[in-house]
Enzyme design. Structure first.
Site, PDB file in Angstrom:
ATOM      1  N   ASP A 408       0.997  -1.029  -0.080  1.00  0.00           N
ATOM      2  CA  ASP A 408       0.047  -0.108  -0.139  1.00  0.00           C
ATOM      3  C   ASP A 408       0.996   1.283  -0.039  1.00  0.00           C
ATOM      4  O   ASP A 408       2.056   1.122   0.505  1.00  0.00           O
ATOM      5  CB  ASP A 408      -0.874  -0.015   1.083  1.00  0.00           C
ATOM      6  CG  ASP A 408      -1.532   1.241   1.147  1.00  0.00           C
ATOM      7  OD1 ASP A 408      -2.430   1.702   0.568  1.00  0.00           O
ATOM      8  OD2 ASP A 408      -1.420   1.924   2.457  1.00  0.00           O
ATOM      9  N   THR A 556      -3.021   1.095  -4.412  1.00  0.00           N
ATOM     10  CA  THR A 556      -3.299   2.419  -3.528  1.00  0.00           C
ATOM     11  C   THR A 556      -4.607   2.984  -3.919  1.00  0.00           C
ATOM     12  O   THR A 556      -5.004   2.828  -5.248  1.00  0.00           O
ATOM     13  CB  THR A 556      -2.311   3.325  -3.859  1.00  0.00           C
ATOM     14  OG1 THR A 556      -2.796   4.659  -3.120  1.00  0.00           O
ATOM     15  CG2 THR A 556      -2.067   3.862  -5.194  1.00  0.00           C
ATOM     16  N   GLY A 557      -5.234   3.420  -3.225  1.00  0.00           N
ATOM     17  CA  GLY A 557      -6.464   4.255  -3.253  1.00  0.00           C
ATOM     18  C   GLY A 557      -6.462   5.803  -3.797  1.00  0.00           C
ATOM     19  O   GLY A 557      -7.105   6.391  -4.276  1.00  0.00           O
ATOM     20  N   ASP A 603      -1.519  -0.205   6.034  1.00  0.00           N
ATOM     21  CA  ASP A 603      -1.315   0.319   7.447  1.00  0.00           C
ATOM     22  C   ASP A 603      -3.011   0.800   7.735  1.00  0.00           C
ATOM     23  O   ASP A 603      -2.973   1.302   8.711  1.00  0.00           O
ATOM     24  CB  ASP A 603      -0.591   1.482   7.555  1.00  0.00           C
ATOM     25  CG  ASP A 603      -0.932   2.661   6.632  1.00  0.00           C
ATOM     26  OD1 ASP A 603      -1.703   2.313   5.687  1.00  0.00           O
ATOM     27  OD2 ASP A 603      -0.858   3.756   6.935  1.00  0.00           O
ATOM     28  N   ASP A 607      -6.654  -2.060   3.922  1.00  0.00           N
ATOM     29  CA  ASP A 607      -5.711  -2.897   3.549  1.00  0.00           C
ATOM     30  C   ASP A 607      -6.118  -4.308   4.263  1.00  0.00           C
ATOM     31  O   ASP A 607      -5.337  -5.419   3.974  1.00  0.00           O
ATOM     32  CB  ASP A 607      -4.308  -2.436   4.119  1.00  0.00           C
ATOM     33  CG  ASP A 607      -3.672  -1.202   3.195  1.00  0.00           C
ATOM     34  OD1 ASP A 607      -3.992  -0.938   2.103  1.00  0.00           O
ATOM     35  OD2 ASP A 607      -3.244  -0.159   4.141  1.00  0.00           O
TER      36      ASP A 607
END
Length: 716
Positions: A408, A556-557, A603, A607
């Site tokens: 992430d 990743t978002g 984190d 996730d």
């Protein structure tokens, strides 16, 4: 790079989540909310019911019962061990075999009956978990450690009891007691070293608030979450968590969705924008029309995915069980074979029985019960000192197999908060420090994420912040004020375009940066660039992974531009941008389907499902409690380089376990044939006392070898 292109072709559709309203042209300082106004660490999960999102003391959350059961089992093993240990001391002291071995004599009247009574308590109380475990393994048709232990203690107990009441032979009461004591402490250590994964589910559920403010006409009523219905209108006050998925029908605010979506910026939300239950509201009040509650909610779907992935992982068998299974077959075969051979050769039944009992008792080595737990306990403690917390020992052992690392971005490869990356002056009258100092005067009272980043930089540089006068917000474009007699503005690129002011060519050196411009007396004086900074350790860590032929990908978002910028800067093998939690799980499954052994590092709540699905889940310690509880291993220092240490630790630990299993069972290769009497014609038969020496030596070797692991890892 070609690999980037391949991964971009697969990128996921994030259109349902509108983050576009937080770009640099839409910096509205007039509505400055606090994206960090809630403390995520203060999670109360004592009242949560997962199935209904219910906050009721009488309900039991999903997974919570299993966690309590796990703690009760640890307490039960501890209690049985101490009781057994207390009883083992007099059994050893009054045992004739031990007295002969050490050359002393101290027999009480009815000595054998005292030993029988004490050993009966040890067998039925201390040995009960192994007897019930044996029955469970038999019903499943999968003999393992419990079968081997139950067989050894049962043979020792019933044979020894028979010698007390007339059967010719020596008793094994001391062997019975020490075997049970050591096996109890081994299982106790082992269970303590593996935490219950159900905590993750409790922490996920706890993200939802206990109550919602439902709007009924001109009145507002507080209701519990299970009473909330679709199409209800709720009020979300500043600093509160959003109770349910819905659409804003009144008001605007910045919402911190980082724990849910991975988006590092607090996202500006206005009318008609969607909000997610569990996200944290800033300083603006909003009214939300509820779309999804309970089982249909976004957060609840995340919970379900975590639970399913954890159940799948929990079925793995460990090394000691497999070793115990084969030892059980060997012990039974050789034991009964020994009895049959001696009877066929015409020896008395009592003699043949003693041979069989000796074989079957020493076939279950004390060392096997300690071989794995000792290594686990030592590697867990030493790894923690080196920045790794081990929660799942099987995943830790298997970290040596990692072929692909999926990171992430936010809070893992990057720091997870906005920081000033560049301060540039474009007017010789003002230095970069002066540009920052004057800008800070306008930003000091703002909770806007960009303002927070600027003030953080000023405090780090210990710059004195001047006082502003005639402060005014430029709607949608920035802020202005008089500072030390000068008119100062901090504005977005959109303001410069509207005022026909040329934007410097080098203002945007990195697509991941957000840039604000500082105007003094109407002229451009400089600009400040901010970004979610990449960790200094990330580049070095990725270099090490590539040296070890491990592919490094990122999911990743965040948006496409930011993801590509980070990927290019770090030289990743590929990336996935704008992905949601369930899509991260699909990425992990896709990689696993290609034969990759996947480690996921993250984190946030977003996730958690992927951490649980991955072969090895690694949580960054600075992240959320949910991620940490879902992962197999936690990086205490949030340092990506520690993952390289993890792989080295995993290899060393696995090797030690194999060595200890060899030491723990290897003596059987010599001891069992000798106990069976293969050298009888030469005049040598291994007696119980000598067999005990072999057993003790094996246990000592295992303990010393486990300690060597401490030295080896400690040097890394």
């Amino acid at each position: 790079m070609d690999k980037d292109k391949n991964h971009k072709d697969k990128k996921m559709d994030h259109s349902k989540m509108d983050h576009s309203k937080m770009n640099e042209d839409n910096i509205d300082h007039s509505k400055m909310e606090d994206p960090k106004s809630d403390d995520h660490s203060k999670m109360d999960h004592s009242k949560m019911d997962h199935s209904k999102m219910k906050h009721d003391h009488g309900s039991i959350p999903m997974g919570m019962a299993g966690h309590d059961h796990h703690k009760m089992m640890i307490a039960d093993f501890r209690k049985r061990f101490w009781v057994t240990l207390v009883l083992t001391i007099p059994i050893l002291f009054f045992s004739p075999m031990i007295q002969d071995f050490f050359g002393y004599e101290f027999l009480l009247p009815g000595n054998q009956y005292i030993l029988f009574a004490l050993s009966s308590v040890v067998y039925f109380y201390g040995g009960w978990p192994f007897l019930t475990g044996f029955w469970s393994e038999v019903k499943k048709g999968a003999p393992g450690m419990m079968t081997l232990i139950a067989m050894a203690i049962s043979v020792a107990y019933f044979y020894s009891s028979a010698t007390v009441f007339g059967l010719q032979g020596v008793d094994f009461f001391w062997e019975l007691a020490t075997l049970i004591a050591i096996m109890l402490v081994g299982h106790w250590i082992e269970m303590k070293s593996v935490l219950g994964a159900s905590k993750a589910l409790q922490l996920l559920v706890s993200m939802m608030p206990a109550e919602a403010h439902r709007v009924k006409g001109d009145t507002i009523e507080d209701i519990s979450l299970e009473d909330l219905l679709k199409d209800d209108v709720i009020l979300v006050k500043p600093g509160e968590k959003v109770p349910a998925d819905g659409i804003i029908i009144e008001g605007s605010s910045y919402l911190n969705e980082s724990m849910l979506t991975g988006e590092s910026k607090p996202v500006k939300k206005e009318e008609k924008d969607k909000v997610i239950g569990g996200s944290v509201n800033g300083n603006g009040s909003i009214k939300v029309k509820v779309e999804h509650t309970g089982k249909d909610s976004y957060l609840n779907k995340v919970i379900t995915m975590v639970e399913e992935a954890q159940k799948t992982k929990s079925k793995m068998q460990n090394l000691s069980d497999r070793a115990a299974k084969w030892l059980t077959y060997i012990a039974l075969s050789i034991g009964f074979g020994t009895l049959a051979v001696w009877l066929i050769l015409g020896f008395p039944f009592v003699y043949a029985l003693e041979r069989m009992v000796t074989v079957m008792v020493i076939a279950c080595p004390h060392a096997l019960g300690l071989a794995i737990p000792l290594v686990v306990a030592i590697s867990t403690a030493v790894s923690a000192q080196n920045g790794l917390l081990i929660r799942n020992r099987t995943a830790f052992e298997e970290s040596r197999k990692i072929s692909t690392l999926l990171f992430d971005k936010t809070g893992t490869l990057t720091k997870g908060d906005f920081g000033v990356t560049r301060i540039e002056s474009v007017d010789k009258k003002y230095s970069s420090d002066e540009v920052l100092r004057l800008a800070s005067a306008l930003e000091q009272s703002s909770e806007h994420p960009i303002a927070v980043g600027i003030i953080k930089k000023v405090k780090e540089d210990k710059v004195a912040i001047p006082n502003p006068e005639n402060f005014n917000a430029i709607t949608g474009k920035g802020v202005e004020a008089n500072v030390e007699g000068k008119q100062v503005k901090v504005v977005s690129p959109g303001y410069l375009r509207d005022e026909k002011i040329t934007i410097p060519e080098d203002a945007y050196s990195d697509a991941a940066e957000t840039v604000v411009f500082v105007l003094i007396e109407g002229a451009l004086a400089g600009y400040i660039a901010l970004a979610d900074e990449i960790r200094l350790e990330s580049a070095e860590a990725i270099r090490v992974f590539k040296e070890n032929n491990i592919k490094v990908l990122m999911a990743t978002g965040d948006n496409e531009k930011t993801a590509k910028a980070v990927s290019d800067k770090l030289g990743l093998d590929g990336y996935y941008a704008e992905v949601l939690p369930h899509q991260k799980v699909e990425i992990v499954k896709e990689l696993q389907g290609k034969g990759e052994f996947v480690a996921m590092t993250g984190d946030g709540v977003n996730d958690a499902p992927a951490l649980a699905q991955a072969n090895v889940g690694i949580a960054v310690g600075s992240g959320t409690d949910v991620a940490a509880e879902t992962a197999d291993i936690i990086l205490v220092n949030s340092n990506p380089q520690d993952i390289a240490n993890l792989i080295l630790f995993g290899k060393a630990t696995y090797n030690k376990m194999i060595q200890n299993l060899i030491w723990a069972t290897g003596y059987n290769v010599v001891a069992i044939p000798l106990a069976a009497g293969v050298l009888y014609s030469s005049g040598f038969v291994l007696g119980p006392a000598v067999g005990a020496v072999f057993m003790s030596l094996s246990t000592i070797i295992v303990a010393i070898n486990a300690q060597l692991l401490k030295r080896k890892i400690g040097k890394k």
